[in-house]
Design a protein around this motif. Structure first.
Motif, PDB file in Angstrom:
ATOM      1  N   LYS A 189       0.837  -1.201   0.000  1.00 30.70           N
ATOM      2  CA  LYS A 189       0.000   0.000   0.000  1.00 30.70           C
ATOM      3  C   LYS A 189       0.869   1.247   0.000  1.00 30.70           C
ATOM      4  O   LYS A 189       1.822   1.342   0.773  1.00 30.70           O
ATOM      5  N   VAL A 190       0.527   2.210  -0.843  1.00 28.81           N
ATOM      6  CA  VAL A 190       1.153   3.533  -0.841  1.00 28.81           C
ATOM      7  C   VAL A 190       0.042   4.546  -1.107  1.00 28.81           C
ATOM      8  O   VAL A 190      -0.783   4.349  -2.005  1.00 28.81           O
ATOM      9  N   GLY A 191      -0.008   5.603  -0.319  1.00 31.50           N
ATOM     10  CA  GLY A 191      -1.003   6.654  -0.539  1.00 31.50           C
ATOM     11  C   GLY A 191      -0.466   7.988  -0.068  1.00 31.50           C
ATOM     12  O   GLY A 191       0.350   8.050   0.849  1.00 31.50           O
ATOM     13  N   HIS A 192      -0.891   9.069  -0.721  1.00 29.44           N
ATOM     14  CA  HIS A 192      -0.424  10.392  -0.285  1.00 29.44           C
ATOM     15  C   HIS A 192      -1.268  10.861   0.886  1.00 29.44           C
ATOM     16  O   HIS A 192      -2.439  10.503   1.020  1.00 29.44           O
ATOM     17  N   LEU A 193      -0.647  11.682   1.735  1.00 30.05           N
ATOM     18  CA  LEU A 193      -1.316  12.191   2.932  1.00 30.05           C
ATOM     19  C   LEU A 193      -1.682  13.661   2.748  1.00 30.05           C
ATOM     20  O   LEU A 193      -1.528  14.480   3.641  1.00 30.05           O
ATOM     21  N   THR A 240      -0.609   4.486   5.552  1.00 31.90           N
ATOM     22  CA  THR A 240      -1.811   5.027   4.923  1.00 31.90           C
ATOM     23  C   THR A 240      -2.947   5.217   5.919  1.00 31.90           C
ATOM     24  O   THR A 240      -3.919   5.920   5.632  1.00 31.90           O
ATOM     25  N   LYS A 241      -2.818   4.612   7.109  1.00 31.88           N
ATOM     26  CA  LYS A 241      -3.890   4.697   8.110  1.00 31.88           C
ATOM     27  C   LYS A 241      -3.924   6.044   8.840  1.00 31.88           C
ATOM     28  O   LYS A 241      -4.864   6.305   9.588  1.00 31.88           O
ATOM     29  N   ILE A 242      -2.893   6.866   8.657  1.00 31.17           N
ATOM     30  CA  ILE A 242      -2.854   8.126   9.410  1.00 31.17           C
ATOM     31  C   ILE A 242      -3.024   9.344   8.500  1.00 31.17           C
ATOM     32  O   ILE A 242      -2.742  10.468   8.907  1.00 31.17           O
ATOM     33  N   ALA A 243      -3.505   9.107   7.266  1.00 39.72           N
ATOM     34  CA  ALA A 243      -3.669  10.212   6.316  1.00 39.72           C
ATOM     35  C   ALA A 243      -4.539  11.318   6.880  1.00 39.72           C
ATOM     36  O   ALA A 243      -4.214  12.506   6.751  1.00 39.72           O
ATOM     37  N   ASP A 244      -5.658  10.951   7.539  1.00 41.25           N
ATOM     38  CA  ASP A 244      -6.593  11.969   8.016  1.00 41.25           C
ATOM     39  C   ASP A 244      -5.988  12.865   9.087  1.00 41.25           C
ATOM     40  O   ASP A 244      -6.411  14.005   9.265  1.00 41.25           O
ATOM     41  N   LEU A 245      -4.950  12.395   9.782  1.00 40.00           N
ATOM     42  CA  LEU A 245      -4.319  13.217  10.816  1.00 40.00           C
ATOM     43  C   LEU A 245      -3.448  14.307  10.204  1.00 40.00           C
ATOM     44  O   LEU A 245      -3.261  15.370  10.793  1.00 40.00           O
ATOM     45  N   PHE A 246      -2.900  14.053   9.013  1.00 43.40           N
ATOM     46  CA  PHE A 246      -2.047  15.051   8.375  1.00 43.40           C
ATOM     47  C   PHE A 246      -2.837  16.005   7.485  1.00 43.40           C
ATOM     48  O   PHE A 246      -2.364  17.092   7.162  1.00 43.40           O
ATOM     49  N   LEU A 247      -4.028  15.606   7.083  1.00 39.18           N
ATOM     50  CA  LEU A 247      -4.856  16.502   6.287  1.00 39.18           C
ATOM     51  C   LEU A 247      -5.208  17.762   7.066  1.00 39.18           C
ATOM     52  O   LEU A 247      -5.459  18.820   6.490  1.00 39.18           O
ATOM     53  N   THR A 248      -5.230  17.655   8.399  1.00 35.96           N
ATOM     54  CA  THR A 248      -5.583  18.801   9.239  1.00 35.96           C
ATOM     55  C   THR A 248      -4.363  19.601   9.703  1.00 35.96           C
ATOM     56  O   THR A 248      -4.518  20.619  10.375  1.00 35.96           O
TER      57      THR A 248
END
Length: 306
Positions: A31-35, A54-62
């Protein structure tokens, strides 16, 4: 390939999704995804989550982000950046230092910003940029944004350099266009470079080409999930409690201390300081309790020097 955060220095041109695919092929990661995405014309810091990352993407969006860029004065485009069609050109007024200071003050603090038509936001289930390409302009609700820091300078008569620290959801090209309207001459964003996201900075990043050259044959410098999230309080737990958390047992959280200073989330660590889980504080009739928010499998590799 273990889990962690890979910091990429994205070049101008490719989309964030294209960078993700190049890195995924190079690393042969599951798995690879941008944050948090960057527009194709922009460059700079792009955070990629690898496997459990990839499980912590929502924490960096803010997270707060900082950028530098160049604004072209006197030219408006339909995309508000240098990739768009020119809509209008106007004469650029001669700006004094006092006028530049007033402009800087007017666009610092809490602002109301209307998202651009050329954006990935949806209206009626359709991306706005798709509607814009059809020549349609639909109403958009203004959103509250925060400009924490803004520094402007004039390298030439029709260009203005910008350095900005801003909140989630801020469109820098819209900020540029709005400043052009304020000045009465119009403007668009000529170039943009992301410098930081939260506590992670561009000077730690690798070019995509360097990752592709190393591939999966050499150690890739991942930032551990715990270090990437060290803006959250961490609590080291005993092995028996860690084992229970990995099985998703909420009851294992009953002995955690109460939140401090209004915090809403905490890192739960094993004896090696690797991230085991994230716990979120939930208010309820009993006064509140910690609940599992994310559980992670294997620990991430440490940041290597490069």
């Amino acid at each position: 390939m273990q889990s962690g955060i890979l910091l990429i220095d994205k070049p101008e041109g490719p989309s964030s999704a294209q960078v993700v695919q190049r890195v995924k092929r190079a690393l042969r990661a599951k798995k690879v995804g941008h944050l948090g995405t960057l527009d194709p014309f922009a460059s700079g810091l792009l955070l990629l989550g690898i496997n459990d990352g990839t499980k912590i993407a929502d924490l960096f969006l803010t997270a707060q982000k900082t950028y530098s860029g160049v604004i072209t004065l006197g030219v408006e485009t339909d995309t508000q950046d240098s990739t768009g069609k020119i809509l209008e050109t106007r004469e650029v007024p001669s700006l004094t230092e006092a006028e530049l200071a007033r402009l800087q003050e007017a666009f610092t603090g809490t602002l109301s910003q209307t998202p651009p038509m050329y954006s990935a936001l949806k209206k009626g289930g359709v991306r706005l940029y798709r509607l814009a390409r059809q020549g349609r302009d639909v109403p958009r609700e203004p959103r509250r944004i925060q400009i924490e820091r803004l520094r402007l300078s004039l390298p030439g008569p029709t260009e203005m350099k910008i350095e900005v620290a801003c909140s989630k959801g801020t469109y820098i090209r819209t900020l540029a266009a709005d400043m052009g309207k304020y000045l009465g001459c119009g403007a668009h964003l000529k170039s943009l470079r992301r410098l930081s996201c939260g506590l992670l900075t561009l000077d730690q990043a690798l070019p995509v080409s360097a990752v592709e050259a190393r591939g999966d044959q050499e150690k890739i410098p991942l930032i551990s999930l715990s270090r990437a999230l060290d803006f959250l309080r961490g609590l080291q737990l005993s092995n028996p409690v860690v084992a229970r958390l990995r099985m998703g047992q909420q009851e294992a959280l009953s002995g955690l201390p109460a939140p401090e200073g209004g915090e809403g989330m905490m890192r739960l660590l094993d004896s090696q300081d690797s991230l085991v889980a994230l716990a979120r504080w939930v208010d309820d009739a009993a006064g509140g309790r910690w609940r599992l928010f994310r559980v992670f499998g294997c620990s991430a590799s440490p940041l290597a020097s490069y």
